[in-house]
Motif scaffolding. Structure first.
Motif, PDB file in Angstrom:
ATOM      1  N   UNK A  44     -26.960 -81.318  -2.278  1.00  0.00           N
ATOM      2  CA  UNK A  44     -26.222 -80.512  -3.073  1.00  0.00           C
ATOM      3  C   UNK A  44     -25.288 -79.627  -2.040  1.00  0.00           C
ATOM      4  N   UNK A  45     -26.115 -79.257  -0.970  1.00  0.00           N
ATOM      5  CA  UNK A  45     -25.433 -78.359  -0.181  1.00  0.00           C
ATOM      6  C   UNK A  45     -24.589 -78.907   0.835  1.00  0.00           C
ATOM      7  N   UNK A  46     -24.975 -79.916   1.339  1.00  0.00           N
ATOM      8  CA  UNK A  46     -24.189 -80.752   2.516  1.00  0.00           C
ATOM      9  C   UNK A  46     -23.171 -81.553   1.859  1.00  0.00           C
ATOM     10  N   UNK A  47     -23.422 -81.911   0.536  1.00  0.00           N
ATOM     11  CA  UNK A  47     -22.320 -82.556  -0.207  1.00  0.00           C
ATOM     12  C   UNK A  47     -21.151 -81.853  -0.735  1.00  0.00           C
ATOM     13  N   UNK A  48     -20.995 -80.547  -0.295  1.00  0.00           N
ATOM     14  CA  UNK A  48     -19.958 -79.635  -0.439  1.00  0.00           C
ATOM     15  C   UNK A  48     -18.938 -80.101   0.929  1.00  0.00           C
ATOM     16  N   UNK A  52     -15.021 -80.126   0.707  1.00  0.00           N
ATOM     17  CA  UNK A  52     -14.293 -78.898   1.365  1.00  0.00           C
ATOM     18  C   UNK A  52     -12.985 -79.237   2.165  1.00  0.00           C
ATOM     19  N   UNK A  53     -13.368 -80.460   2.914  1.00  0.00           N
ATOM     20  CA  UNK A  53     -12.322 -80.809   3.676  1.00  0.00           C
ATOM     21  C   UNK A  53     -10.623 -81.110   3.065  1.00  0.00           C
ATOM     22  N   UNK A  54     -10.664 -81.336   1.648  1.00  0.00           N
ATOM     23  CA  UNK A  54      -9.694 -81.499   0.809  1.00  0.00           C
ATOM     24  C   UNK A  54      -9.027 -80.333  -0.054  1.00  0.00           C
ATOM     25  N   UNK A  55      -9.763 -79.400   0.122  1.00  0.00           N
ATOM     26  CA  UNK A  55      -9.443 -78.168  -1.019  1.00  0.00           C
ATOM     27  C   UNK A  55      -8.109 -77.686  -0.783  1.00  0.00           C
ATOM     28  N   UNK A  56      -7.949 -77.248   0.606  1.00  0.00           N
ATOM     29  CA  UNK A  56      -6.590 -76.636   0.796  1.00  0.00           C
ATOM     30  C   UNK A  56      -5.387 -77.870   0.826  1.00  0.00           C
ATOM     31  N   UNK A  67     -11.251 -79.337  -8.046  1.00  0.00           N
ATOM     32  CA  UNK A  67     -12.042 -79.410  -6.880  1.00  0.00           C
ATOM     33  C   UNK A  67     -12.726 -78.261  -6.409  1.00  0.00           C
ATOM     34  N   UNK A  68     -12.159 -77.176  -6.435  1.00  0.00           N
ATOM     35  CA  UNK A  68     -12.808 -75.983  -6.128  1.00  0.00           C
ATOM     36  C   UNK A  68     -14.109 -75.718  -7.111  1.00  0.00           C
ATOM     37  N   UNK A  69     -13.947 -75.699  -8.376  1.00  0.00           N
ATOM     38  CA  UNK A  69     -15.017 -75.784  -9.431  1.00  0.00           C
ATOM     39  C   UNK A  69     -16.092 -76.800  -9.050  1.00  0.00           C
ATOM     40  N   UNK A  70     -15.590 -77.957  -8.721  1.00  0.00           N
ATOM     41  CA  UNK A  70     -16.850 -78.929  -8.549  1.00  0.00           C
ATOM     42  C   UNK A  70     -17.609 -78.602  -7.309  1.00  0.00           C
TER      43      UNK A  70
END
Lengths: 310, 91
Positions: A44-48, A52-56, A67-70
């Protein structure tokens, strides 16, 4: 007469009585759970990181908020699971050290790169879809704290899959370039998603014991088959082609037949040689080390505050 | 490492606080705020309690057979133990 605790324990399992933290359990049961739950938490932790690469760079505010909520949910799921794992007598620091030193494993899928926005769609749809397939039966796992954590995770995760499918569907209704992007993401994520269910039953030495202990309810191959059966029509509906020349409906079995999985690739990625293994682990270690001052400051603040109130 | 806290959440007015899990935090205030972020992202709570785990005292599961035994043979504490004719209503 002294009753064999191992028999008593198995009797509870067979009667579907949940095992709670302070109950007697065989050392191997505890060890298996610590390994499985911590791997799950690490995943779960590494899965972020891939997302995270695409949030911005999300294409709209709606997509960005989702995406942020996910990703926030994934942090939360990691924490539920670490907490469940700690009830077995292992502490958080040990678990984090095992992740950061590379001793502990996490799901190999997160060692693949996220090259385009469509990957956010493919991950939600396929990776979370496969995770849900694995996790729903875990809501009935024999260890109480794990089962309860999984109920929370599953409740929250169905939006993850739906938002991913929505991204894919939107792309397939777009320009030719967007359609190609969606197909390319499916091409890259399909096989790694099938690998998420783990080795075939014949090569999965711990499976039988985990089934007997009711940690696992279905075999890897059963869950993989179910995932294929559910997902192929979803791909067809949005006009995408599953990248498997051997894929066809088997009328007799009432299941899809599918091609052979490249287990050599799976083993390579698992043993550290995937495209992003080093980058993922480094990002985790950096975040932990660079966050040390925050943890220290919070401790200092708590101590100062306590002195003032005493 | 920060101490461990047990988290209890009241899901809506009128219901009990219920144990939902645990987390690490430097102090009570931080534990409450972290509990809000970890356990109530979807309006699961209207109130949060946190208790440092070391303050929880629990019965011993190994003794539970003997410990709960006194209640085991007292069926007369339940309404169904008493015979009332079928004709009698509202009872």
């Amino acid at each position: 007469m002294e009753v064999n605790p191992e028999l008593l324990f198995q009797g509870k399992i067979d009667a579907e009585v949940k095992i709670e933290p302070r109950d007697w359990m065989p050392p191997a049961y505890r060890k298996t759970l610590i390994r499985q739950i911590s791997q799950h938490a690490h995943s779960e932790i590494v899965g972020m990181l891939p997302e995270g690469n695409w949030i911005t760079r999300a294409p709209s505010l709606r997509r960005k908020a989702a995406l942020l909520a996910k990703v926030q949910d994934e942090a939360g799921h990691g924490l539920y699971l670490y907490a469940a794992c700690e009830t077995l007598g292992v502490d958080r620091e040990t678990l984090l050290n095992e992740l950061h030193s590379g001793k502990a494993k996490y799901s190999s899928i997160f060692n693949y790169p996220t090259l385009t926005w469509a990957d956010m769609g493919a991950i939600g749809w396929l990776v979370d879809g496969a995770a849900i397939m694995n996790q729903v039966p875990l809501c009935r796992a024999s260890y109480g704290p794990y089962a309860r954590a999984m109920v929370r995770v599953c409740k929250e995760e169905s939006f993850h899959q739906r938002q991913g499918y929505e991204i894919m569907m939107t792309l397939t209704k777009g320009t030719e370039a967007q359609k190609r992007m969606a197909q390319d993401a499916l091409d890259r994520w399909w096989w790694p998603s099938l690998m998420m269910f783990g080795p075939s039953d014949t090569d999965s030495p711990n499976s039988a014991q985990s089934m007997k202990w009711k940690i696992k309810r279905f075999s890897n191959d059963e869950l993989r088959q179910r995932f294929v059966d559910y997902t192929v029509p979803q791909a067809e509906f949005i006009g995408l082609r599953v990248p498997d020349a051997d894929l066809r409906w088997n009328e007799e079995r009432q299941h899809y037949d599918f091609g052979a999985i490249d287990w050599e690739e799976f083993q390579q990625v698992l043993s550290g040689n995937g495209p992003c293994n080093r980058e993922r682990l480094q990002a985790r270690v950096d975040a932990h080390e660079q966050g040390a001052w925050v943890r220290e400051a919070a401790t200092a603040y708590a101590q100062k505050h306590q002195r003032q109130t005493v | 490492m920060w101490p461990l806290w047990e988290v209890f959440i009241r899901s809506k007015q009128g219901l009990d606080h219920k144990h939902v899990g645990s987390l690490h935090a430097a102090d009570a205030q931080m534990a409450i705020e972290a509990a809000r972020d970890v356990y109530t992202r979807r309006m699961e709570g209207v109130s949060i309690w946190v208790v440092e785990s070391k303050y929880i005292h629990a019965s011993n599961p190994d003794d539970s057979a003997a410990f709960f035994d006194p209640a085991n043979d007292k069926v007369y504490r339940h309404p169904t133990f008493y015979q009332v004719p079928d004709e009698i209503e509202h009872m």
